[in-house]
Design a protein around this motif. Structure first.
Motif, short mmCIF file in Angstrom:
data_model
loop_
_atom_site.label_atom_id
_atom_site.label_comp_id
_atom_site.label_asym_id
_atom_site.label_seq_id
_atom_site.Cartn_x
_atom_site.Cartn_y
_atom_site.Cartn_z
N LYS A 47 6.98 58.12 -20.96
CA LYS A 47 8.42 58.00 -20.70
C LYS A 47 8.70 56.63 -20.08
CE LYS A 47 9.12 62.34 -21.73
NZ LYS A 47 9.10 62.58 -23.12
N ALA A 48 9.91 56.17 -20.24
CA ALA A 48 10.32 54.89 -19.64
C ALA A 48 10.25 55.00 -18.13
CB ALA A 48 11.74 54.54 -20.08
N ALA A 67 21.12 47.58 -27.21
CA ALA A 67 20.17 48.56 -26.69
C ALA A 67 19.26 47.85 -25.69
CB ALA A 67 19.34 49.14 -27.83
N HIS A 68 18.78 48.58 -24.71
CA HIS A 68 17.87 48.01 -23.71
C HIS A 68 16.63 47.46 -24.41
CE1 HIS A 68 15.17 47.71 -20.28
NE2 HIS A 68 16.22 47.85 -19.50
N ASN A 99 12.24 48.69 -31.18
CA ASN A 99 11.03 48.80 -32.00
C ASN A 99 10.27 47.49 -31.91
OD1 ASN A 99 9.06 49.21 -33.93
ND2 ASN A 99 10.49 49.39 -35.64
N ASP A 151 13.55 47.32 -23.65
CA ASP A 151 12.35 48.17 -23.65
C ASP A 151 12.45 49.32 -24.64
OD1 ASP A 151 11.04 46.62 -21.83
OD2 ASP A 151 11.46 47.90 -20.11
N SER A 152 13.63 49.57 -25.20
CA SER A 152 13.78 50.66 -26.17
C SER A 152 13.68 50.18 -27.61
CB SER A 152 15.12 51.37 -25.96
OG SER A 152 16.20 50.55 -26.38
N GLU A 206 15.72 53.84 -16.14
CA GLU A 206 16.79 54.13 -17.10
C GLU A 206 16.97 52.93 -18.02
OE1 GLU A 206 21.58 55.07 -17.19
OE2 GLU A 206 20.61 54.56 -15.30
N LEU A 207 17.00 53.17 -19.31
CA LEU A 207 17.15 52.09 -20.30
C LEU A 207 18.62 51.97 -20.69
CD1 LEU A 207 13.98 52.76 -22.47
CD2 LEU A 207 14.24 51.30 -20.46
N CYS A 237 17.66 43.68 -18.44
CA CYS A 237 16.52 44.52 -18.84
C CYS A 237 15.33 44.41 -17.89
CB CYS A 237 16.10 44.18 -20.27
SG CYS A 237 17.38 44.58 -21.49
#
Length: 116
Positions: free
Chosen positions: A24-25, A45-46, A51, A48-49, A28-29, A103
């Motif tokens: 899990k991250a 999108a953050h 691809n 770290d999220s 919070e992303l 980020c």
């Protein structure tokens, strides 16, 4: 000293050493929302999220391609419209730095860093 740890077993009975699906991250992303001069809002999108595979491939082609790939992945369906707008280099660099800060990535940190 020998490693006497035994592999875990999944419900199917097959052993494994690491459960990637359980990762899990660490934080919070939260998306990064940007307002353009005309009031248009862009939601990134953050970092770290994202691809990682297209980012790694682009990083091999240099920093500019890596930054472009990050924005393309982060904006998703908004990318086509975003890239149609004129963007001076100084604004793009400021945007990227602000996105990195949001980020939690240090300035100049590798896009593929696992510490971000």
């Amino acid at each position: 000293m020998s490693n006497t740890r035994r592999p875990r077993r999944h419900d199917d009975g097959r052993p494994y050493d690491f459960d990637l699906g359980a990762v899990k991250a660490g934080a919070e992303l939260r998306p990064f929302v940007v307002r353009d001069a005309d009031g248009t809002r862009w939601t990134f999108a953050h970092m770290d999220s994202l691809n990682i595979w297209p980012l790694l491939a682009a990083a091999e082609q240099g920093d500019n391609m890596a930054m472009r790939a990050v924005f393309r992945e982060a904006l998703g369906q908004q990318w086509e419209e975003f890239q149609k707008r004129p963007m001076p280099g100084y604004r793009m660099l400021s945007l990227f730095k602000a996105y990195q800060k949001h980020c939690g990535a240090a300035e100049g940190e590798s896009l593929a860093s696992t510490d971000s």
